[in-house]
Design a protein around this motif. Structure first.
Motif, short mmCIF file in Angstrom:
data_model
loop_
_atom_site.label_atom_id
_atom_site.label_comp_id
_atom_site.label_asym_id
_atom_site.label_seq_id
_atom_site.Cartn_x
_atom_site.Cartn_y
_atom_site.Cartn_z
N TRP A 77 0.69 -1.17 0.02
CA TRP A 77 -0.17 0.10 0.00
C TRP A 77 0.99 1.18 0.02
O TRP A 77 0.32 2.34 -0.65
CB TRP A 77 -0.80 -0.24 1.06
N LEU A 78 1.94 1.32 0.75
CA LEU A 78 2.58 2.46 0.97
C LEU A 78 3.40 2.80 -0.52
O LEU A 78 3.51 3.83 -0.76
CB LEU A 78 3.63 2.36 2.01
N THR A 83 3.42 5.72 -5.57
CA THR A 83 3.47 5.65 -7.26
C THR A 83 2.32 6.77 -7.37
O THR A 83 2.36 7.30 -8.45
CB THR A 83 2.93 4.19 -7.45
N SER A 84 1.32 6.71 -6.86
CA SER A 84 0.21 7.90 -7.13
C SER A 84 0.53 9.14 -7.11
O SER A 84 0.02 9.87 -7.83
CB SER A 84 -1.07 7.47 -6.16
N GLU A 88 0.71 12.01 -10.22
CA GLU A 88 0.13 13.33 -10.01
C GLU A 88 1.00 14.25 -10.28
O GLU A 88 0.70 15.61 -10.94
CB GLU A 88 -0.68 13.44 -9.03
N LEU A 89 2.30 14.16 -9.88
CA LEU A 89 3.49 15.30 -9.91
C LEU A 89 3.79 15.34 -11.46
O LEU A 89 3.95 16.63 -12.18
CB LEU A 89 4.95 14.91 -9.04
N GLU A 90 3.66 14.11 -11.84
CA GLU A 90 4.18 14.20 -13.42
C GLU A 90 3.16 14.74 -14.29
O GLU A 90 3.34 15.75 -15.24
CB GLU A 90 4.12 12.62 -13.93
N ARG A 91 1.76 14.61 -13.94
CA ARG A 91 0.96 15.38 -14.61
C ARG A 91 0.81 16.94 -14.48
O ARG A 91 0.63 17.48 -15.33
CB ARG A 91 -0.60 14.80 -13.96
N ILE A 92 0.90 17.25 -13.00
CA ILE A 92 1.15 18.58 -12.76
C ILE A 92 2.25 19.45 -13.75
O ILE A 92 2.02 20.56 -14.26
CB ILE A 92 1.23 18.97 -11.28
N ILE A 145 8.69 9.67 -1.15
CA ILE A 145 7.15 9.85 -0.36
C ILE A 145 7.42 8.97 0.94
O ILE A 145 7.22 7.72 0.61
CB ILE A 145 5.90 9.76 -1.24
N VAL A 146 7.79 9.67 2.02
CA VAL A 146 8.33 8.88 3.09
C VAL A 146 7.73 9.33 4.35
O VAL A 146 6.83 10.37 4.22
CB VAL A 146 9.74 9.25 3.25
N GLY A 147 7.69 8.46 5.39
CA GLY A 147 7.06 8.74 6.64
C GLY A 147 8.10 9.64 7.65
O GLY A 147 9.15 10.12 7.15
N GLU A 148 7.79 9.91 8.67
CA GLU A 148 8.21 10.83 9.69
C GLU A 148 9.81 10.46 9.99
O GLU A 148 10.67 11.28 9.94
CB GLU A 148 7.48 11.33 10.79
N SER A 149 9.79 9.16 10.13
CA SER A 149 11.37 8.81 10.63
C SER A 149 12.41 9.06 9.65
O SER A 149 13.35 9.34 9.66
CB SER A 149 11.09 7.32 11.17
N THR A 150 11.93 8.63 8.35
CA THR A 150 12.81 8.83 7.14
C THR A 150 13.09 10.25 6.83
O THR A 150 14.40 10.86 6.57
CB THR A 150 12.37 7.88 5.91
#
Length: 279
Positions: A77-78, A83-84, A88-92, A145-150
């Motif tokens: 899931w993460l 990937t999602s 979206e960044l590519e589209r923008i 796209i990472v969590g707080e620890s990373t």
């Protein structure tokens, strides 16, 4: 065959809904979504890519080069969220370039999700999709796209070795494609922070081809060892992989099933195995 007969032989426009209510619908929806995630090209990728070449764990890098499969750890899931966001960044950014008519005026400045070849391992081209190349700045950008620890680690220590090597490999790929690369960058973006991009961490440094060459040389040494051992038997190769050093912080080691194996009586590995050598 008549038109009526043709249409009568076609499957129904909608699949039959046998379950009950919203709960049943949600079950079917989840099945469709999970199947798409598990069977996405990224999830099914088998050949090693630039994001894995810098893996500090000799065991896991060798396992990937040998084509070992990881044990199933559920729906990724993460990575799907990452990937999602990438899509979206590519589209923008692509829309921005189109809206300013870049193709017919200044030329495209921001090149998104282009594939580049970063080098070879065992005589086979290794390529990957780069998130963004800024043709004016001469810089590669990679979104994480990472969590707080990373995010905290990136803020205090910068990019990890595997991310840094990936960045320089992509830089080498863009040079091979005919561009001037001056810097490589990784933009760590928070996955769970409402402040969004303002809380991101931008790491960058001057492009250094030697970083990429050293990583490719290490992978090629491991590949040569694997090839030599496979000429004896798959068991000999797998036994060697199992005995390789493992990085103490490796997440992947536990996802490989290293069954104990032995070589045939009288066979020796001496002289066949090249030194992995220091990184």
């Amino acid at each position: 065959m008549t038109i009526d007969q043709t249409f009568s032989s076609l499957p129904p426009r909608t699949a039959p809904f046998a379950a009950a209510g919203v709960g049943g619908a949600a079950t079917e929806l989840r099945a469709v979504i999970e199947d798409a995630i598990v069977n996405s090209p990224r999830s099914l990728q088998k050949q090693i890519g630039p994001s894995e070449i810098g893996d500090p764990c000799d065991h896991c890098l060798a396992a990937k080069l040998a084509g070992w499969s990881k044990t199933d750890d559920g729906i990724p899931w993460l990575p799907f969220i990452g990937t999602s966001v990438h899509a979206e960044l590519e589209r923008i950014l692509t829309d921005h370039e189109i809206n300013r008519n870049a193709l017919h005026t200044t030329g495209m400045r921001w090149l998104c999700e282009n594939r580049v070849t970063v080098g070879q391992i065992g005589g086979v081209d290794i390529s990957g999709s780069t998130d963004l190349f800024d043709t004016q700045a001469g810089a590669t950008f990679d979104w994480k796209i990472v969590g707080e620890s990373t995010l905290r680690k990136a803020r205090s220590k910068g990019a990890s070795a595997v991310y840094r090597i990936q960045a320089h490999l992509y830089g080498r790929g863009w040079v091979a494609a005919g561009h001037e690369v001056r810097d490589v960058a990784i933009w760590f973006l928070p996955r769970n922070d409402a402040a969004g991009i303002t809380r991101g961490v931008l790491w960058h440094e001057p492009y250094d081809e030697q970083v990429a060459l050293d990583a490719l040389a290490r992978a090629n040494r491991l590949h040569a060892n694997l090839t030599a051992l496979a000429s004896i038997s798959a068991a000999a190769r797998d036994q060697w992989i199992t005995a390789l050093p493992r990085d103490k912080d490796c997440w992947d080691c536990a996802r490989y099933r290293d069954a104990p194996t032995t070589t045939a009586d009288g066979e020796t590995l001496d002289g066949l195995v090249l030194p992995v050598a220091a990184r």
